[in-house]
Design a protein around this motif. Structure first.
Motif, PDB file in Angstrom:
ATOM      1  N   ARG A 163       9.733 -30.626   4.075  1.00 49.59           N
ATOM      2  CA  ARG A 163       9.797 -31.982   4.622  1.00 49.59           C
ATOM      3  C   ARG A 163      11.223 -32.533   4.556  1.00 49.59           C
ATOM      4  O   ARG A 163      11.656 -33.260   5.456  1.00 49.59           O
ATOM      5  CB  ARG A 163       8.844 -32.907   3.859  1.00 49.59           C
ATOM      6  CG  ARG A 163       7.389 -32.541   4.032  1.00 49.59           C
ATOM      7  CD  ARG A 163       6.472 -33.533   3.341  1.00 49.59           C
ATOM      8  NE  ARG A 163       5.091 -33.078   3.366  1.00 49.59           N
ATOM      9  CZ  ARG A 163       4.058 -33.788   2.932  1.00 49.59           C
ATOM     10  NH1 ARG A 163       4.257 -35.017   2.441  1.00 49.59           N
ATOM     11  NH2 ARG A 163       2.834 -33.300   2.972  1.00 49.59           N
ATOM     12  N   ARG A 164      11.945 -32.198   3.497  1.00 47.78           N
ATOM     13  CA  ARG A 164      13.322 -32.664   3.389  1.00 47.78           C
ATOM     14  C   ARG A 164      14.173 -32.106   4.515  1.00 47.78           C
ATOM     15  O   ARG A 164      15.026 -32.792   5.075  1.00 47.78           O
ATOM     16  CB  ARG A 164      13.915 -32.251   2.042  1.00 47.78           C
ATOM     17  CG  ARG A 164      15.344 -32.740   1.863  1.00 47.78           C
ATOM     18  CD  ARG A 164      16.004 -32.218   0.615  1.00 47.78           C
ATOM     19  NE  ARG A 164      17.386 -32.680   0.541  1.00 47.78           N
ATOM     20  CZ  ARG A 164      18.268 -32.262  -0.347  1.00 47.78           C
ATOM     21  NH1 ARG A 164      17.915 -31.361  -1.257  1.00 47.78           N
ATOM     22  NH2 ARG A 164      19.498 -32.734  -0.341  1.00 47.78           N
ATOM     23  N   SER A 165      13.951 -30.830   4.849  1.00 47.15           N
ATOM     24  CA  SER A 165      14.744 -30.213   5.916  1.00 47.15           C
ATOM     25  C   SER A 165      14.476 -30.868   7.267  1.00 47.15           C
ATOM     26  O   SER A 165      15.323 -30.822   8.165  1.00 47.15           O
ATOM     27  CB  SER A 165      14.445 -28.712   5.990  1.00 47.15           C
ATOM     28  OG  SER A 165      13.125 -28.476   6.446  1.00 47.15           O
ATOM     29  N   LEU A 166      13.305 -31.494   7.415  1.00 49.73           N
ATOM     30  CA  LEU A 166      12.956 -32.141   8.679  1.00 49.73           C
ATOM     31  C   LEU A 166      13.342 -33.614   8.718  1.00 49.73           C
ATOM     32  O   LEU A 166      13.374 -34.226   9.782  1.00 49.73           O
ATOM     33  CB  LEU A 166      11.440 -32.020   8.923  1.00 49.73           C
ATOM     34  CG  LEU A 166      10.885 -30.599   9.097  1.00 49.73           C
ATOM     35  CD1 LEU A 166       9.368 -30.637   9.176  1.00 49.73           C
ATOM     36  CD2 LEU A 166      11.477 -29.922  10.319  1.00 49.73           C
ATOM     37  N   ALA A 167      13.616 -34.186   7.543  1.00 50.82           N
ATOM     38  CA  ALA A 167      13.909 -35.623   7.466  1.00 50.82           C
ATOM     39  C   ALA A 167      15.312 -35.918   7.985  1.00 50.82           C
ATOM     40  O   ALA A 167      16.234 -35.106   7.866  1.00 50.82           O
ATOM     41  CB  ALA A 167      13.779 -36.106   6.030  1.00 50.82           C
ATOM     42  N   ASP A 168      15.463 -37.082   8.565  1.00 50.48           N
ATOM     43  CA  ASP A 168      16.772 -37.527   9.027  1.00 50.48           C
ATOM     44  C   ASP A 168      17.644 -37.878   7.824  1.00 50.48           C
ATOM     45  O   ASP A 168      17.156 -38.402   6.820  1.00 50.48           O
ATOM     46  CB  ASP A 168      16.650 -38.767   9.923  1.00 50.48           C
ATOM     47  CG  ASP A 168      15.928 -38.462  11.230  1.00 50.48           C
ATOM     48  OD1 ASP A 168      16.016 -37.312  11.681  1.00 50.48           O
ATOM     49  OD2 ASP A 168      15.277 -39.375  11.763  1.00 50.48           O
ATOM     50  N   VAL A 169      18.918 -37.586   7.933  1.00 51.07           N
ATOM     51  CA  VAL A 169      19.857 -37.945   6.877  1.00 51.07           C
ATOM     52  C   VAL A 169      20.004 -39.462   6.837  1.00 51.07           C
ATOM     53  O   VAL A 169      20.166 -40.119   7.871  1.00 51.07           O
ATOM     54  CB  VAL A 169      21.242 -37.291   7.115  1.00 51.07           C
ATOM     55  CG1 VAL A 169      22.241 -37.739   6.058  1.00 51.07           C
ATOM     56  CG2 VAL A 169      21.117 -35.769   7.104  1.00 51.07           C
ATOM     57  N   GLU A 170      19.885 -40.028   5.645  1.00 50.26           N
ATOM     58  CA  GLU A 170      20.000 -41.474   5.502  1.00 50.26           C
ATOM     59  C   GLU A 170      21.396 -41.940   5.899  1.00 50.26           C
ATOM     60  O   GLU A 170      22.406 -41.390   5.449  1.00 50.26           O
ATOM     61  CB  GLU A 170      19.723 -41.882   4.055  1.00 50.26           C
ATOM     62  CG  GLU A 170      19.788 -43.370   3.812  1.00 50.26           C
ATOM     63  CD  GLU A 170      19.592 -43.721   2.358  1.00 50.26           C
ATOM     64  OE1 GLU A 170      19.542 -44.922   2.053  1.00 50.26           O
ATOM     65  OE2 GLU A 170      19.498 -42.798   1.525  1.00 50.26           O
ATOM     66  N   VAL A 171      21.440 -42.927   6.756  1.00 46.96           N
ATOM     67  CA  VAL A 171      22.717 -43.478   7.203  1.00 46.96           C
ATOM     68  C   VAL A 171      23.116 -44.596   6.237  1.00 46.96           C
ATOM     69  O   VAL A 171      22.414 -45.598   6.111  1.00 46.96           O
ATOM     70  CB  VAL A 171      22.622 -44.027   8.641  1.00 46.96           C
ATOM     71  CG1 VAL A 171      23.952 -44.646   9.048  1.00 46.96           C
ATOM     72  CG2 VAL A 171      22.226 -42.922   9.603  1.00 46.96           C
ATOM     73  N   ARG A 172      24.217 -44.405   5.560  1.00 46.45           N
ATOM     74  CA  ARG A 172      24.693 -45.403   4.614  1.00 46.45           C
ATOM     75  C   ARG A 172      25.648 -46.363   5.314  1.00 46.45           C
ATOM     76  O   ARG A 172      26.562 -45.918   6.011  1.00 46.45           O
ATOM     77  CB  ARG A 172      25.410 -44.737   3.444  1.00 46.45           C
ATOM     78  CG  ARG A 172      24.534 -43.826   2.601  1.00 46.45           C
ATOM     79  CD  ARG A 172      25.358 -43.197   1.495  1.00 46.45           C
ATOM     80  NE  ARG A 172      24.558 -42.349   0.618  1.00 46.45           N
ATOM     81  CZ  ARG A 172      25.049 -41.681  -0.407  1.00 46.45           C
ATOM     82  NH1 ARG A 172      26.353 -41.757  -0.692  1.00 46.45           N
ATOM     83  NH2 ARG A 172      24.276 -40.918  -1.151  1.00 46.45           N
ATOM     84  N   PRO A 173      25.444 -47.656   5.145  1.00 51.11           N
ATOM     85  CA  PRO A 173      26.364 -48.612   5.779  1.00 51.11           C
ATOM     86  C   PRO A 173      27.766 -48.503   5.188  1.00 51.11           C
ATOM     87  O   PRO A 173      27.933 -48.176   4.003  1.00 51.11           O
ATOM     88  CB  PRO A 173      25.733 -49.965   5.462  1.00 51.11           C
ATOM     89  CG  PRO A 173      24.898 -49.731   4.251  1.00 51.11           C
ATOM     90  CD  PRO A 173      24.393 -48.324   4.357  1.00 51.11           C
ATOM     91  N   ILE A 174      28.758 -48.742   6.012  1.00 47.90           N
ATOM     92  CA  ILE A 174      30.144 -48.775   5.561  1.00 47.90           C
ATOM     93  C   ILE A 174      30.493 -50.213   5.176  1.00 47.90           C
ATOM     94  O   ILE A 174      30.339 -51.140   5.967  1.00 47.90           O
ATOM     95  CB  ILE A 174      31.097 -48.261   6.648  1.00 47.90           C
ATOM     96  CG1 ILE A 174      30.842 -46.772   6.905  1.00 47.90           C
ATOM     97  CG2 ILE A 174      32.560 -48.493   6.248  1.00 47.90           C
ATOM     98  CD1 ILE A 174      31.685 -46.184   8.026  1.00 47.90           C
ATOM     99  N   ILE A 175      30.938 -50.391   3.946  1.00 43.06           N
ATOM    100  CA  ILE A 175      31.323 -51.705   3.425  1.00 43.06           C
ATOM    101  C   ILE A 175      32.813 -51.636   3.117  1.00 43.06           C
ATOM    102  O   ILE A 175      33.221 -51.103   2.091  1.00 43.06           O
ATOM    103  CB  ILE A 175      30.546 -52.068   2.149  1.00 43.06           C
ATOM    104  CG1 ILE A 175      29.037 -51.911   2.358  1.00 43.06           C
ATOM    105  CG2 ILE A 175      30.903 -53.460   1.679  1.00 43.06           C
ATOM    106  CD1 ILE A 175      28.411 -52.914   3.264  1.00 43.06           C
TER     107      ILE A 175
END
Length: 228
Positions: A95-107
């Motif tokens: 499931r991890r391999s199929l999950a989208d990479v979390e997009v971290r906001p740029i601050i």
């Protein structure tokens, strides 16, 4: 020759201790699986058991993940609980391999701190002090509440800020708090907290991006005002 149990191995060779010291990537598949099952049998350690299982799977985790519980239970020292733990871990990996990479906001600016934090703080009628932990690329690692206060001030423990920055491997930090009155003029206490955080960041070699005070649809930036 008497076989040593994992608890009798050198600490550097024990899977759990090895992971804690070197990280999960330093462990083989068999060692990681051994942590999951916890123990082997009187005849072999958990690591040896999982080496044997992986060998029968041609050292392929996909093959392991397709094994039925009954097939895993045929191995001496492998009960249903251990077999289920292994298959659950394999499914999580899939499931991890199929999950989208979390997009971290740029601050990376006062405005970006304000845009991120204003929706979180706009309706509070007491002060809250928040910490934003960032990596070298100015991407958010974690945002957390450091202190709750009253209508006019909030207590802040600098040690908590530094501890969380170090534990989360942050290289840049920003802090912010709200003024329930809506006014964003910093108080003497705000100035003192900002100065103390700045000195602590210098000591721990952290970049102090900004201290933002959030009011009613506006903000005050110590950085933009040239006070950092």
């Amino acid at each position: 020759m008497t076989k040593l149990s994992i608890n009798e191995w050198s600490e550097d060779d024990r899977p759990r201790e090895k992971l804690a010291k070197l990280g999960p990537r330093a462990l083989s598949d068999a060692e990681l699986l051994a942590i999951l099952i916890g123990s082997g049998s009187a005849k072999e350690s958990a690591v040896d058991l999982m080496r044997r299982v992986m060998g029968d799977c041609n050292n392929n985790l996909n093959t392991l993940g397709r094994m039925p519980i009954a097939a895993l239970e045929k191995y001496h020292g492998m009960g249903p609980a251990k077999a289920i733990s292994i298959l659950a871990a394999c499914e999580l990996g899939r499931r991890r391999s199929l999950a989208d990479v979390e997009v971290r906001p740029i601050i990376d600016s006062a405005k970006s701190v304000y845009d991120y934090m204003y929706p979180k703080l706009q309706d509070f009628d007491v002060e809250e002090f928040h910490l934003l932990l960032l990596n070298q690329g100015m991407k958010l690692i974690k945002e957390m509440t450091i202190g709750h206060g009253g209508y006019t001030d909030v207590s802040v423990d600098i040690r908590v800020i530094m501890k969380n920055a170090l534990l989360n491997n942050a290289t840049v930090i920003a802090v912010c708090h709200n003024h329930p009155s809506g006014r964003v003029v910093p108080s003497r206490q705000d100035d003192k907290v900002t100065e103390t955080i700045g000195k602590a960041c210098q000591l721990f070699r952290l970049q102090f991006l900004d201290h933002i005070i959030i009011g009613d649809g506006k903000y005050y930036s110590y950085h933009d005002e040239g006070r950092l």
